[in-house]
Structure formats: C-alpha cells, structure tokens
Scaffold this motif. Structure first.
Motif, PDB file in Angstrom:
ATOM      1  N   UNK A  97       6.914   6.770  -1.896  1.00 31.63           N
ATOM      2  CA  UNK A  97       6.588   6.152  -3.393  1.00 31.63           C
ATOM      3  C   UNK A  97       6.200   4.736  -3.290  1.00 31.63           C
ATOM      4  N   UNK A  98       6.582   3.966  -2.277  1.00 32.33           N
ATOM      5  CA  UNK A  98       6.063   2.528  -2.194  1.00 32.33           C
ATOM      6  C   UNK A  98       4.817   2.123  -1.185  1.00 32.33           C
ATOM      7  N   UNK A 157      21.898  -0.130  -0.635  1.00 32.13           N
ATOM      8  CA  UNK A 157      20.333  -0.503  -0.962  1.00 32.13           C
ATOM      9  C   UNK A 157      19.976  -1.350   0.115  1.00 32.13           C
ATOM     10  N   UNK A 158      20.689  -2.215   0.742  1.00 29.42           N
ATOM     11  CA  UNK A 158      20.265  -3.281   1.799  1.00 29.42           C
ATOM     12  C   UNK A 158      19.624  -2.242   2.978  1.00 29.42           C
ATOM     13  N   UNK A 197      10.966  -3.021   4.816  1.00 29.39           N
ATOM     14  CA  UNK A 197      10.634  -4.397   5.111  1.00 29.39           C
ATOM     15  C   UNK A 197       9.916  -4.009   6.706  1.00 29.39           C
ATOM     16  N   UNK A 198      10.910  -3.377   7.541  1.00 28.02           N
ATOM     17  CA  UNK A 198       9.969  -3.158   8.954  1.00 28.02           C
ATOM     18  C   UNK A 198       8.914  -2.485   8.799  1.00 28.02           C
ATOM     19  N   UNK A 199       8.879  -1.711   8.038  1.00 24.24           N
ATOM     20  CA  UNK A 199       7.561  -0.564   8.099  1.00 24.24           C
ATOM     21  C   UNK A 199       6.500  -1.437   7.489  1.00 24.24           C
ATOM     22  N   UNK A 200       6.606  -2.342   6.299  1.00 21.75           N
ATOM     23  CA  UNK A 200       5.814  -3.212   5.901  1.00 21.75           C
ATOM     24  C   UNK A 200       5.174  -4.061   7.128  1.00 21.75           C
ATOM     25  N   UNK A 249      11.574  -8.719  -0.377  1.00 24.31           N
ATOM     26  CA  UNK A 249      11.320  -7.433  -0.812  1.00 24.31           C
ATOM     27  C   UNK A 249      12.619  -6.999  -1.608  1.00 24.31           C
ATOM     28  N   UNK A 250      12.512  -6.204  -2.696  1.00 24.58           N
ATOM     29  CA  UNK A 250      13.291  -5.966  -3.696  1.00 24.58           C
ATOM     30  C   UNK A 250      13.308  -4.297  -3.750  1.00 24.58           C
ATOM     31  N   UNK A 251      14.584  -3.901  -3.848  1.00 22.60           N
ATOM     32  CA  UNK A 251      14.831  -2.479  -3.732  1.00 22.60           C
ATOM     33  C   UNK A 251      15.980  -2.457  -4.950  1.00 22.60           C
TER      34      UNK A 251
END
Length: 623
Positions: A277-278, A327-328, A335-338, A377-379
């Motif tokens: 999705x992201x 959620x964290x 974040x690591x994948x980004x 990063x927001x989740x």
C-alpha cells in the motif's frame, strides 16, 4: 583533550580477558570479526556522540516528570515523547520503560509469585543434574535426556518418581540453545566470567519463569533477545514483569508470539500488504526478484530490530515501541525500507537483496540517519487494522474456496479427449472472457454505482414532473444557481417552440374537421370549443412550473379556432403576397369579410385589440 575524550568515550576493560567494551557493553573486536558480528562501536565523531545527549537541566526535568508520572495522562505521554526526540539518557532509560509499561500495576494485580516459581523450577533441574549457572554446558545432557524420554527408555541412574516431564526438558534445551545465540559479544552474556555466568542464569530464570507463568505462549524463538535487552536496563524481577506486559497487552506484542508461530506469520502478511500500500513499485520489484517479505520481516519483528549494527539506534527504537506499541514496529520496518529503496531498486538478484535487508548497513542504521527518518514517518493504527482485516478476508476466502469447491465426477478417458479436442478452444476463450469481465467488474464497481444513482435520480425527476409543484418546491427551484436556471430555461424555450409548431400543424387539420366532427380523443368544451384530452408527451411534462409554464397553460386552454388565429397573427409572413397561403388563413379571411359586410366587429379584430394595443391605437388614428 584527553579528559574530554575520556568523558565522551565510556570504555571499559576487562583485565582478566583483556577485552575492551564500548559504552553499551559490547566487546570491541577486530575489523575482520566485526564484519562477522555486524556490530558497530563508533558512536562518536570528532569527540561528539552521534546520538543526542541531554544537559543537566533537561535531565532534572525528566527526573521530575518520572517522579509524578501518570500513565493515563496525555500531558505526561506528550512530554516523554518530547524527551525521546531529544534523547533519553542511558542511566534513566530503565525508569522510563518502567513508567511506560506500568509493570507495578501488573505485579500488584497478579497472584503469581516469581520467587516461588523459581523454587519450583530448581527441583527438576536438580533431578536432571543440571545447574542454572551452567545451563549452556548442560546442552548435551538435556539432549540425551530428551531422546531417552522420547524413546520411553529412562536411564538407570534416574529414580522412578521423576519431578520433570518431557515438556520441561524440551523447554530447558530450547532456552539453553538460544542463550548462546543471544548477544554473544555483550559483556553480561559472553565468556565464562562471573558476570557472564550470572547474566546467563538471570536470562534463563526469566524465560523459564515466563513459560510457567503463561503456558498459552510458553517459550518461542525471539523471546531471549527481548528478555536480554530488558535485563540490560532492569532488575531480574522487573524484567520478568516487563516481558509479561509486552507479550500480553494487545497494544504491544501479543499478536506476535504464540506456540505455533501462526501469529508472527500473520503479522508478516499484514506488513506485506501495508508495504504494498505504501510502496507499490518497490514491493513489485522485490516480488519480481523472488524475495518474500516473510524472510526479512519475521527476524525484524521477533527480535525488535536488535540485529541493527548501531545500538544507540536500537535503544531509541525501543523507546518508541514502549510508547506506541506495535504501530512503532511497523513504522520502523517501513522507515528502513524507505532508506534502502534506492539500493534495492538497483539490485536484480535475490542473493543480493535479502542480505541487504537482513544486515542493514551502518550508514543507514546510524542514529543521525535512521531516527530523523523514523520521526518523520507516520503510521496510523487504522491502517494496520485495515490491512489486518484484508489479510483475514483473503485467508478466509481462500480457505472457504478450498472447502466449498465441488469435486466433479471422473470421466472416461475417451470422453475427456473428445471434449478437449472439440470444446478446448471455446472453453479457453470463455474462461479468458470471464476472467477479464471479473477483473473489469471489480475495477469499475464504483462507476457502475454512480450510473445507477444517476438513472435513479432521472427517474425521480420524471415522476415528479407529472405532479403539480408545491410552493416549497417552487421556492427551492427559484433558489437554484444561475447556471442551472439558464440551462433549464433554454431547454424549456426550445420545448415550447417545438410544441407550438406541433400544435400549429395539428390545428390546421382540426379547423377543417370542425364541421364534420371532433378529433379522436378530444372532448367538446362548455363554450362549444374542442379540448384535447389525450395525454401530453413526456418531453413536455416538466414545462408546467414557472412563468413560462403558466403562459403555455393559458394559451393551451383557449379554443382551437382562437388559438389558430393567434398563431396566424403572431407568425411572421413568409411571402409578401396579400392573399392567404393556407386553408386556415383563407377561412379566417372569408369570415372577416362577412363580418365587415354585416357591420359587426370580427372576433379576430377584437382579439387583435386586446392582444396588440399599439396596433389598435394606430388604426384608430387612421380612421
């Protein structure tokens, strides 16, 4: 310079073994061994640490916040998040975790006694001839005992009334195997020093006590890493209750650990859907390389990212997990994948993609790189819930499809060959059409709903046109926008012109048939005129409202003879000839002559006086 350097670097030496440890307790090895261990120890550059450190005033404010801490207060949580952005001091991290997890409340509300449980555990260990302080060296003994219990052949040296079972021996052996894998370079777990032996015994007691405390979860792989990190900052019993809070509360890790391992697989699938999705392009690229998300998500989630090389970043991630929960964990993985996206897109080999995800490079996991990206990063929790429901629907649909799929009866081989030869291409074409139609139907569900709504509204408008408009409807119609009123007025005017032309043509035949009779479907009026009682066309039903509609109704109520004469007067002459060009005009001309010869005013003349006052004044002046 030397004093400043010694203050920033808290390097500890173990004289007996000659090892040097960094400020977090990990042994500084040679560069060749450091690559194998994948652990970074360079936490400072140019005499300044890579992670932020609080000054004395901020430390005092944090201590005051922890002294009057209230876990249910939004102000306290927002303040502790502000301190996390600035950096939690290592000396106060244990107090912060205790306040966030609220372990004292669980300890007071539970009837479980930790020390009593340890006394019960020591009995089976004594019968096995194993000590808690030498559990790693007793792995061979535990393997032999488990094999003997599995084959129902007890050793002759064991008494008949044993205080342990095969399940106890299995848990002892699993924990002993994981103890030697959990942070083998940390000073509290490596080697045979007194500190390391005591650290291993603490970790063993915490894990086996939790397996007795919660038999539904028991012990599973990954718990040793979590318990070891807790023991680095909390006491033994506090680490046990903190582990209980983390593994039991739905906010934290209750959806990750179980005996069968199904929960962690499910959460890996949820993260896979969230990742698609992201980051759809990156997700498709990883799938094309044939790397499954489960291969790198499960190690991340089971160990809570303790495999990252920079330990200051690991502790900052744990601070965020203690505050926000599961959620964290999703937030950190994304974040690591980004941060690795550009490198992953350039790789096309599975042997290069998977090691990059499992062993995150140091330049990506540094505190000054990873933590700013993590905070930006927001989740949201609703995203994770939506992806969880999507995975549940897919798994349930797949399971139901397997159960409810009918099994066709077997056919003879000759019949099968004939059907394949004759109907094979047709069936393939039908199946392809069905697949395409199903895919297009799923894609265009929203457009079909919109079309259905439009048709429904149009039908409502047509039905409401038959009834007489109410004052509220007319007032609401007046309050419409100017654009809509202009379009509707242009439509009604064109409809009126078309209706006038149709009525003019129909009245030409009606005048010629007045002497012979009335038209079919028409009824004679009270004054001798003929009124058409046939239903009005559907195209002209909506012209009944407004001033234009009132004029049209007033004109339609006149007798056909007067209406035809009015049409003749209002119609512009197409030829300058003074003689009439149509039968209706001829009939009107003859009647006018007869009325003038008798000295009576004609009906048409009276009508002209009433309808055209300017022309009447001009005629009077001429007379």
């Amino acid at each position: 310079m030397g004093r400043r350097r010694s203050s920033t670097f808290s390097i500890k030496r173990r004289a007996a073994e000659g090892l040097v440890f960094d400020e977090f307790g990990f042994a500084q090895t040679k560069r060749k061994e450091q690559k194998l261990q994948h652990r970074c120890h360079d936490y400072s550059d140019c005499f300044s640490p890579s992670y932020p450190q609080l000054n004395a005033r901020r430390v005092k404010e944090l201590c005051e916040l922890l002294s009057y801490w209230n876990g249910s207060s939004f102000i306290c949580k927002s303040q502790i998040e502000r301190f996390m952005r600035m950096g939690i001091p290592p000396a106060l991290r244990g107090r912060v975790w205790k306040c966030l997890l609220n372990i004292d409340k669980l300890r007071e509300s539970s009837a479980f006694n930790y020390q009593k449980c340890l006394d019960e555990i020591r009995g089976p260990l004594v019968d096995l001839g194993v000590s808690e302080y030498g559990i790693i060296s007793a792995i061979a003994t535990l393997n032999d005992t488990e094999n003997d219990l599995g084959s129902n052949q007890l050793p002759s040296r064991c008494p008949p009334d044993l205080a342990y079972s095969s399940a106890d021996v299995t848990i002892f052996r699993q924990i002993a195997l994981d103890l030697q894998r959990s942070f083998p370079t940390h000073r509290t777990l490596m080697g045979e020093s007194p500190e390391a032996i005591e650290g291993q015994a603490k970790l063993f007691r915490v894990l086996i006590a939790y397996a007795k405390y919660n038999p539904k979860i028991g012990y599973s792989q990954g718990m040793s890493y979590i318990a070891a990190v807790l023991l680095m900052h909390l006491s033994e019993e506090e680490a046990f209750w903190a582990l209980g809070v983390l593994l039991e509360k739905p906010k934290y890790l209750s959806e990750l650990f179980d005996l069968s391992g199904e929960k962690i697989q499910h959460q890996a699938m949820v993260f896979h859907q969230f990742f698609k999705h992201r980051k759809p392009q990156l997700s498709k690229h990883i799938e094309d390389v044939r790397v499954s998300s489960i291969h790198f998500v499960m190690p991340w989630f089971l160990t809570l990212f303790t495999s990252l090389p920079c330990w200051d970043s690991v502790l900052a991630i744990w601070d965020l997990i203690m505050l926000h929960g599961l959620s964290a964990v999703f937030r950190t993985g994304l974040t690591i994948i980004q941060l690795l996206e550009s490198r992953l897109m350039n790789l096309t080999d599975e042997a290069a993609v998977l090691p990059l995800l499992l062993r995150v490079p140091v330049d990506v996991s540094q505190h000054c790189v990873l933590l700013p990206a993590l905070w930006s990063t927001e989740v949201q929790e609703w995203e994770i819930k939506c992806m969880n429901s999507l995975v549940l629907e897919e798994t349930e649909g797949h399971h139901l499809g397997k159960i409810e799929k009918p099994i066709p009866p077997p056919l003879p081989t000759k019949v099968k060959e004939q059907e394949k030869s004759v109907d094979g291409p047709k069936l393939e074409a039908k199946n392809s059409v069905r697949k395409d139609s199903s895919v297009s139907g799923v894609k265009h569900v929203f457009t079909r709903l919109v079309r259905m709504a439009q048709c429904y509204l149009l039908d409502k408008d047509c039905q409401s046109g038959d009834s007489k408009p109410s004052p509220s409807q007319s007032s609401s119609a007046r309050r419409r926008s100017s654009k809509a009123s202009r379009t509707t007025s242009s439509i009604t005017q064109s409809q009126i012109r078309a209706k006038r032309s149709q009525k003019g043509l129909s009245q030409q035949g009606s005048v010629s048939q007045t002497r012979g009779g009335t038209l079919p479907g028409s009824t004679p009026d009270s004054d001798g005129s003929v009124k058409d009682s046939r239903p009005e066309p559907a195209a002209f039903r909506r012209m009944g409202s407004g001033p234009v509609g009132r004029v049209a109704r007033r004109r339609s109520s006149l007798p056909p003879r007067v209406e035809s004469l009015r049409l003749l007067r209002t119609r512009t002459p197409q030829s300058p000839s003074p003689y009439p060009s149509s039968p209706a005009q001829t009939l009107a001309h003859q009647r006018r002559k007869t009325s003038l010869s008798r000295g009576l005013p004609s009906r048409c003349h009276c009508l002209n006086k009433t309808t055209n006052p300017l022309r009447n004044t001009q005629e009077s002046q001429l007379i």
